[in-house]
Scaffold this active site. Structure first.
Site, mmCIF file in Angstrom:
data_model
loop_
_atom_site.group_PDB
_atom_site.id
_atom_site.type_symbol
_atom_site.label_atom_id
_atom_site.label_comp_id
_atom_site.label_asym_id
_atom_site.label_seq_id
_atom_site.Cartn_x
_atom_site.Cartn_y
_atom_site.Cartn_z
ATOM 1 N N SER A 98 -1.491 -38.173 8.194
ATOM 2 C CA SER A 98 -0.556 -37.033 8.091
ATOM 3 C C SER A 98 -0.774 -36.042 8.953
ATOM 4 O O SER A 98 -1.060 -36.103 10.145
ATOM 5 C CB SER A 98 -0.335 -37.134 6.631
ATOM 6 O OG SER A 98 0.986 -36.151 6.315
ATOM 7 N N ASP A 141 7.858 -44.700 4.274
ATOM 8 C CA ASP A 141 7.314 -43.478 4.000
ATOM 9 C C ASP A 141 8.158 -42.342 3.340
ATOM 10 O O ASP A 141 9.199 -41.821 4.343
ATOM 11 C CB ASP A 141 6.704 -43.186 5.505
ATOM 12 C CG ASP A 141 5.665 -41.654 5.330
ATOM 13 O OD1 ASP A 141 5.885 -40.869 4.571
ATOM 14 O OD2 ASP A 141 4.718 -41.813 6.070
ATOM 15 N N HIS A 169 3.321 -43.392 2.262
ATOM 16 C CA HIS A 169 2.791 -42.495 3.046
ATOM 17 C C HIS A 169 1.095 -42.290 3.111
ATOM 18 O O HIS A 169 0.435 -42.667 4.207
ATOM 19 C CB HIS A 169 3.337 -41.060 2.794
ATOM 20 C CG HIS A 169 2.802 -39.950 3.793
ATOM 21 N ND1 HIS A 169 2.897 -40.120 5.149
ATOM 22 C CD2 HIS A 169 1.981 -38.791 3.616
ATOM 23 C CE1 HIS A 169 2.330 -38.950 5.770
ATOM 24 N NE2 HIS A 169 1.842 -38.235 4.804
#
Length: 245
Positions: A91, A192, A222
């Site tokens: 991320s 996601d 995610h």
């Protein structure tokens, strides 16, 4: 510090791997990955970024520059002691990994990016410059995991001042994507609920790497490093590192 949010360190071979966690998360989200690579004999660092693993209020007093400085410190330490250094990120950690590659060039041997975040599609993003002064936080973005019984150690609220700092920094990361020439392994989830697929698409479209591989994750959300596809992430990253070492 929250129990379980501690940094992870392992000294192994002269091939090192730096893993960088995401926004509002902690090293816990990457610890199984780090331990897997440590078991393969690599030197591993999973630092805790400033403002993370304590309270969201404290995180609101930190900015992108603070998080990058800690990732950069860990990278420089590894570079001093290792023959080669790989950088992985989940991320926002993926955005920090890209920023390290942009600054350090060939000193970064390769990048492993998992659901890298360099953009959001949420319409509320445009309101952050105002919202951050009106409210301190919004609902949490952490713990987006498909696998039952697994929990990410992340904040229950999203600090907006810190979040706005991340969005501002992304502009430079996106601008400088053509400077990324290192080999890249990018893995992203088909489902996601935090970062759109267009974020990974943008990274792959703009980087200058001649050696880039995209892998789709079909059974994770995610936080894929704690999800059903985690074993594949670990295996693919190890194969990638072995090939380039």
């Amino acid at each position: 510090m929250l129990p379980g949010a501690e940094p992870y360190l392992h000294d192994g071979s002269d091939t090192a791997v730096l893993l960088v966690h995401g926004f509002t998360s902690t090293p816990q989200s990457l610890r199984p990955w780090g331990e897997y690579l440590a078991d393969r004999g690599y030197t591993v660092r999973v630092p805790r970024l400033p403002g993370h693993g304590t309270t969201w209020q404290e995180m609101n007093r930190t900015r992108w520059e603070d998080w990058y400085a800690e990732a950069d410190r860990a990278f420089r330490e590894l570079h001093e002691r290792s023959e080669r250094v790989f950088v992985g990120g989940l991320s926002m950690g993926g955005a920090l990994a890209l920023a390290l590659a942009q600054e350090h060039g060939p000193r970064v041997t390769g990048l492993v990016l998992v659901n890298p975040a360099v953009k959001f599609d949420d319409w509320r993003v445009r309101l952050l410059p105002v919202l951050k002064h009106a409210v301190g936080s919004l609902e949490a973005i952490g713990n987006d995991i498909k696998k039952e019984g697994v929990t990410e150690l992340a904040y229950s609220r999203t600090p907006l001042r810190a979040g706005h700092s991340q969005l501002v920094a992304w502009r430079n990361v996106i601008r400088d994507l053509p400077q990324v020439t290192q080999p890249v392994l990018l893995l992203h989830s088909l489902q996601d609920h935090v970062v759109p697929a267009s974020s990974s698409e943008l990274v792959l479209a703009r980087i200058s790497s001649e050696d880039s591989t995209e892998i789709l994750l079909h059974d994770s959300y995610h936080v894929a490093t704690l999800d059903n596809d985690a074993p594949r992430i670990f295996d693919e990253s190890a194969t990638f590192i072995e090939r380039l070492s």
